[in-house]
Every structure is written in structure tokens, then in C-alpha cells.
Design a protein around this motif. Structure first.
Motif, PDB file in Angstrom:
ATOM      1  N   ARG A 126      -2.848 -15.389  -2.836  1.00  0.00           N
ATOM      2  CA  ARG A 126      -1.460 -15.472  -2.828  1.00  0.00           C
ATOM      3  C   ARG A 126      -0.884 -14.093  -2.574  1.00  0.00           C
ATOM      4  O   ARG A 126      -0.069 -13.617  -1.888  1.00  0.00           O
ATOM      5  CB  ARG A 126      -0.652 -16.406  -3.914  1.00  0.00           C
ATOM      6  N   LEU A 127      -1.493 -13.070  -3.600  1.00  0.00           N
ATOM      7  CA  LEU A 127      -1.015 -11.720  -3.437  1.00  0.00           C
ATOM      8  C   LEU A 127      -1.581 -11.045  -2.262  1.00  0.00           C
ATOM      9  O   LEU A 127      -0.710 -10.403  -1.660  1.00  0.00           O
ATOM     10  CB  LEU A 127      -1.673 -10.891  -4.472  1.00  0.00           C
ATOM     11  N   SER A 128      -2.635 -11.494  -1.630  1.00  0.00           N
ATOM     12  CA  SER A 128      -3.176 -10.841  -0.393  1.00  0.00           C
ATOM     13  C   SER A 128      -2.101 -11.379   0.824  1.00  0.00           C
ATOM     14  O   SER A 128      -1.838 -10.554   1.526  1.00  0.00           O
ATOM     15  CB  SER A 128      -4.516 -11.564  -0.093  1.00  0.00           C
ATOM     16  N   TRP A 129      -1.797 -12.501   0.682  1.00  0.00           N
ATOM     17  CA  TRP A 129      -0.874 -13.246   1.644  1.00  0.00           C
ATOM     18  C   TRP A 129       0.546 -12.564   1.783  1.00  0.00           C
ATOM     19  O   TRP A 129       0.782 -12.101   2.663  1.00  0.00           O
ATOM     20  CB  TRP A 129      -0.805 -14.937   1.530  1.00  0.00           C
ATOM     21  N   ALA A 130       1.115 -12.228   0.515  1.00  0.00           N
ATOM     22  CA  ALA A 130       2.311 -11.747   0.520  1.00  0.00           C
ATOM     23  C   ALA A 130       2.142 -10.047   0.949  1.00  0.00           C
ATOM     24  O   ALA A 130       2.916  -9.655   1.513  1.00  0.00           O
ATOM     25  CB  ALA A 130       2.813 -11.670  -0.841  1.00  0.00           C
ATOM     26  N   ALA A 131       1.074  -9.386   0.579  1.00  0.00           N
ATOM     27  CA  ALA A 131       0.779  -8.192   0.872  1.00  0.00           C
ATOM     28  C   ALA A 131       0.755  -8.064   2.505  1.00  0.00           C
ATOM     29  O   ALA A 131       1.399  -6.972   3.188  1.00  0.00           O
ATOM     30  CB  ALA A 131      -0.520  -7.497   0.184  1.00  0.00           C
ATOM     31  N   ARG A 132       0.094  -8.976   3.003  1.00  0.00           N
ATOM     32  CA  ARG A 132      -0.074  -8.960   4.504  1.00  0.00           C
ATOM     33  C   ARG A 132       1.390  -9.067   5.208  1.00  0.00           C
ATOM     34  O   ARG A 132       1.866  -8.402   6.076  1.00  0.00           O
ATOM     35  CB  ARG A 132      -0.858  -9.989   5.200  1.00  0.00           C
ATOM     36  N   GLY A 150       6.450  -3.717   7.790  1.00  0.00           N
ATOM     37  CA  GLY A 150       6.329  -1.871   7.920  1.00  0.00           C
ATOM     38  C   GLY A 150       6.456  -1.481   6.655  1.00  0.00           C
ATOM     39  O   GLY A 150       6.459  -0.134   6.742  1.00  0.00           O
ATOM     40  N   PHE A 151       6.245  -2.178   5.621  1.00  0.00           N
ATOM     41  CA  PHE A 151       6.105  -1.502   4.254  1.00  0.00           C
ATOM     42  C   PHE A 151       4.676  -0.777   4.393  1.00  0.00           C
ATOM     43  O   PHE A 151       3.762  -1.457   4.768  1.00  0.00           O
ATOM     44  CB  PHE A 151       6.177  -2.343   3.036  1.00  0.00           C
ATOM     45  N   ASP A 152       4.544   0.173   3.526  1.00  0.00           N
ATOM     46  CA  ASP A 152       3.167   0.895   3.413  1.00  0.00           C
ATOM     47  C   ASP A 152       2.410   0.313   2.187  1.00  0.00           C
ATOM     48  O   ASP A 152       3.101  -0.472   1.472  1.00  0.00           O
ATOM     49  CB  ASP A 152       3.109   2.091   3.302  1.00  0.00           C
ATOM     50  N   ARG A 153       1.361   0.627   1.744  1.00  0.00           N
ATOM     51  CA  ARG A 153       0.423  -0.010   0.629  1.00  0.00           C
ATOM     52  C   ARG A 153       1.203   0.435  -0.901  1.00  0.00           C
ATOM     53  O   ARG A 153       1.382  -0.248  -1.647  1.00  0.00           O
ATOM     54  CB  ARG A 153      -0.840   0.676   0.705  1.00  0.00           C
ATOM     55  N   THR A 154       1.750   1.724  -0.812  1.00  0.00           N
ATOM     56  CA  THR A 154       2.264   2.033  -2.029  1.00  0.00           C
ATOM     57  C   THR A 154       3.571   1.384  -2.380  1.00  0.00           C
ATOM     58  O   THR A 154       3.936   1.065  -3.348  1.00  0.00           O
ATOM     59  CB  THR A 154       2.472   3.704  -1.920  1.00  0.00           C
ATOM     60  N   SER A 155       4.390   1.304  -1.391  1.00  0.00           N
ATOM     61  CA  SER A 155       5.647   0.602  -1.626  1.00  0.00           C
ATOM     62  C   SER A 155       5.304  -0.910  -1.953  1.00  0.00           C
ATOM     63  O   SER A 155       6.047  -1.463  -2.933  1.00  0.00           O
ATOM     64  CB  SER A 155       6.501   0.633  -0.224  1.00  0.00           C
ATOM     65  N   THR A 156       4.236  -1.750  -1.166  1.00  0.00           N
ATOM     66  CA  THR A 156       3.784  -2.711  -1.354  1.00  0.00           C
ATOM     67  C   THR A 156       3.482  -3.145  -2.905  1.00  0.00           C
ATOM     68  O   THR A 156       3.894  -4.126  -3.732  1.00  0.00           O
ATOM     69  CB  THR A 156       2.623  -3.468  -0.525  1.00  0.00           C
ATOM     70  N   LEU A 157       2.703  -2.061  -3.640  1.00  0.00           N
ATOM     71  CA  LEU A 157       2.159  -2.219  -5.041  1.00  0.00           C
ATOM     72  C   LEU A 157       3.355  -2.040  -5.848  1.00  0.00           C
ATOM     73  O   LEU A 157       3.412  -2.945  -6.836  1.00  0.00           O
ATOM     74  CB  LEU A 157       1.411  -1.057  -5.338  1.00  0.00           C
ATOM     75  N   ALA A 206      -5.886  -6.232   1.616  1.00  0.00           N
ATOM     76  CA  ALA A 206      -5.072  -6.850   2.489  1.00  0.00           C
ATOM     77  C   ALA A 206      -4.604  -6.036   3.658  1.00  0.00           C
ATOM     78  O   ALA A 206      -4.396  -6.495   4.913  1.00  0.00           O
ATOM     79  CB  ALA A 206      -3.778  -7.501   1.755  1.00  0.00           C
ATOM     80  N   PHE A 207      -4.499  -4.754   3.353  1.00  0.00           N
ATOM     81  CA  PHE A 207      -4.098  -3.906   4.310  1.00  0.00           C
ATOM     82  C   PHE A 207      -5.064  -3.397   5.161  1.00  0.00           C
ATOM     83  O   PHE A 207      -4.887  -2.733   6.435  1.00  0.00           O
ATOM     84  CB  PHE A 207      -3.418  -2.463   3.652  1.00  0.00           C
ATOM     85  N   ARG A 208      -6.338  -3.657   4.914  1.00  0.00           N
ATOM     86  CA  ARG A 208      -7.453  -3.371   5.840  1.00  0.00           C
ATOM     87  C   ARG A 208      -7.551  -4.602   6.688  1.00  0.00           C
ATOM     88  O   ARG A 208      -8.196  -4.515   7.844  1.00  0.00           O
ATOM     89  CB  ARG A 208      -8.602  -3.323   4.997  1.00  0.00           C
ATOM     90  N   GLN A 209      -7.097  -5.880   6.698  1.00  0.00           N
ATOM     91  CA  GLN A 209      -7.127  -6.853   7.442  1.00  0.00           C
ATOM     92  C   GLN A 209      -6.533  -6.583   8.915  1.00  0.00           C
ATOM     93  O   GLN A 209      -5.081  -6.203   8.659  1.00  0.00           O
ATOM     94  CB  GLN A 209      -6.613  -8.140   6.872  1.00  0.00           C
TER      95      GLN A 209
END
Length: 324
Positions: free
Chosen positions: A235-241, A247-254, A278-281
Motif C-alpha cells: 500500500r505504501l508503494s502504491w501511495a508513493a507512486r 509531481g511530488f519528489d521522494r523527499t516530500s513523499t517521505l 516505488a520511485f524507481r518504477q
């Protein structure tokens, strides 16, 4: 208007002074010169404009001036916690709900008495600014089932005189509405969360029951925190995608989803690894329709060459000095 600066930590005073500037570029440079780090966010939004988001925040006035020369319509993002010396309690009013009853209960309990500045948000919400307690580490969190969030370590907020769209898609400025007469003091974020967060968070109808793909960070965080433990990484992976697609970056997503994932029992290392994966997908990035409308509305509403000049009228009145 002088607002008893002896009662105010310097970062809070800088935010109030910046709010009175005519353009966000001037406000951003003022904050940096006062030692408050800032970074540009996308026009009318909370999404960072720089590659590393809040991690790019700078106190260098020259660097900040260069950013806003490139992005003159950018909103001002400010890291919270020790980086800026400011913690923020964010009270929302969206999706038919409101965090105001919860924050009034916190006021009755004496948990938010130390606020130094109140800021009205374009979405009819409220932000309470508090001085950060030196040497403390209060992590950001999102209230589950209530529209009260805390922005401390690892978090950030958009500060005045930035613009965003209101419920009618009209550009409205973040603006101070109240300045405290009392001495500003830190907030106990743990005690506040214990009071405002219900013991039984909202439950979705099934173990997955994902929200709509266009859902914003607040909905995604509530969904993550209210799910059973089984399948939490998926679920976290899905939400991160979804965050990446918005348009959010990885830092903001965390920053925005991390506290909700931690609420389910995930440790920080697993959360970081899941979001990074998730961001590498590969996935096509698509801007939400509301973001596109925001850009169009702001382009029409804000004239060149000073596109971020604050609107006139009530927003230009000095903040009221009050005490609760």
C-alpha cells in the motif's frame, strides 16, 4: 506595526515581516537574510520546485534570489523543526470535515496556548506557528481521522504571502490574521496528538479499498494509517507512486506519507526503501486537472512583470493583535 518583538523568537518575527512584502520574491529573500531557510514550490501549490524539495532549503539570500528570478511565481516553502526554529500545527477544513473542533479542545486543555502567529490558508484552514524548542526533536505527524497535522522535524509548510486556489478556484494568499501578545512557547506535539487523534481511526470498507488515484497527500496518509498490517508495504508503494504521478519528489513523499506508514508499525528504514523502490518504477507522470487549472488561473490573475504581487483589499490589512 511593531508587535512586542521581545516576546517573539526571531524566526516568527521574520515570517510576519515577510508576509507584508509585495512579492514572494522579496519575502523569500527577507526570510533567508533573517536566517530562515526557504525553497521554491510550484505556483499555487505545496509541491517543491527543486529536485530535492525541502532538502534544498537555503539561508543564502543570493541563492534564494536566483531561484525566484528563475521561478517568479513560485510559492515559498519553509522547513519546520530545528532547521527554521518554527513548528506548525496545521488545521484543515476540507472534504466536508474540519479540524477546528479538535484544536478548540486542545485550546481548552492548554496545549496550544504558546502560539505566536496564526495564518489563514486559502483552503479555509488555519496554521498555528510555535517556536521550536532547542535541542528537542518532535517528528512531523498527520492526525488520523482528524484534520490536524503537526509539522516539525522532517516537515515543511508554505508561508505567506504565497498563493493557492480556494474552493472556488480563485487565487488567495496565505496571510497572518492574529499576532499573540503573550510570550510564544513551544507546543508539546505528543500530548497534542494524544488528545486530538481518535482511538479508533476511520476504517475503509475493505483491506485494500484504495482511494481514487487523484487523491491528495492527506487522503493517502489517512488511508495508509487506517489499513491492517498485512500488505502495508504494498500500500505504501502504491501511495508513493500516486505522489510521484502528482509531481511530488521522494523527499516530500517521505515527509507526507512517512508518519502514516510508521503508524502501521513500519520502521524508518523499510519506509525509505519502499518509497525509493516505488520511485524507481517507470510510470507516466500526469498533472492533476486541479493543478492545471491552478496554473491557468494564476497566469490570468497575476500580471507581469511582478506576477506574485499580493492582491489588494482585505489581505493587505495589518494582522490583528489579540490574545486568547
Amino acid at each position: 506595526m511593531d508587535t512586542t518583538p521581545d516576546l517573539w523568537p526571531r524566526p516568527l518575527a521574520a515570517v510576519q515581516r515577510a508576509a507584508g512584502r509585495d512579492t514572494v520574491a522579496d519575502a523569500a529573500v527577507l526570510l533567508a537574510a533573517a536566517g530562515v531557510p526557504v525553497f521554491p514550490c510550484r505556483p499555487g501549490e505545496e509541491r517543491p520546485r527543486t529536485p530535492r524539495g525541502v532538502a534544498d532549503a537555503s539561508r543564502d539570500p543570493d541563492r534564494v534570489a536566483w531561484w525566484w528570478s528563475r521561478y517568479p511565481t513560485a510559492n515559498i516553502g519553509m522547513p519546520t523543526g530545528a532547521a527554521s526554529g518554527i513548528d506548525v500545527v496545521d488545521v484543515g477544513a476540507r472534504d466536508g470535515g474540519s479540524g477546528f473542533p479538535a484544536v478548540r479542545a486542545a485550546q481548552r486543555a492548554g496545549l496550544v496556548d504558546g502560539w505566536g502567529l496564526m495564518v489563514a490558508t486559502p483552503a479555509r484552514g488555519l496554521q498555528l506557528y510555535f517556536p521550536h524548542a532547542p535541542g528537542s526533536e518532535q517528528r512531523s505527524w498527520s492526525g488520523i481521522g482528524v484534520q490536524v497535522d503537526f509539522r516539525g522535524e522532517g516537515g515543511y509548510v508554505v508561508v505567506p504571502p504565497s498563493l493557492a486556489l480556494d474552493d472556488a478556484d480563485r487565487p488567495v494568499a496565505y496571510r497572518p490574521i492574529m499576532v499573540a501578545r503573550h510570550r510564544a512557547a513551544p507546543v508539546d506535539a505528543a500530548a497534542l496528538r494524544q488528545l486530538v487523534e481518535p482511538s479508533r481511526p476511520h476504517r475503509f470498507s475493505s483491506a485494500w479499498a484504495a482511494p481514487d488515484a487523484t487523491a491528495g497527500p492527506a487522503v493517502l496518509a489517512t488511508w495508509l494509517a487506517s489499513r491492517p498490517y498485512d500488505g502495508r508495504s504494498r500500500r505504501l508503494s502504491w501511495a508513493a507512486r500516486r505522489m510521484a504521478e502528482h509531481g511530488f519528489d521522494r523527499t516530500s513523499t517521505l515527509t507526507l506519507l512517512g508518519p502514516a506508514a510508521h503508524h502501521t508499525g513500519m520502521d524508518e528504514q523499510t519506509i525509505e526503501q519502499t518509497v525509493a523502490s516505488a520511485f524507481r518504477q517507470p510510470a507516466p507522470l500526469r498533472a492533476p486537472a486541479r493543478a492545471a487549472r491552478a496554473a491557468a488561473e494564476l497566469a490570468r490573475a497575476v500580471p507581469a512583470p511582478d506576477p506574485m504581487t499580493r492582491p489588494g483589499g482585505p489581505d493587505r490589512r495589518p494582522p490583528e493583535v489579540v490574545s486568547l
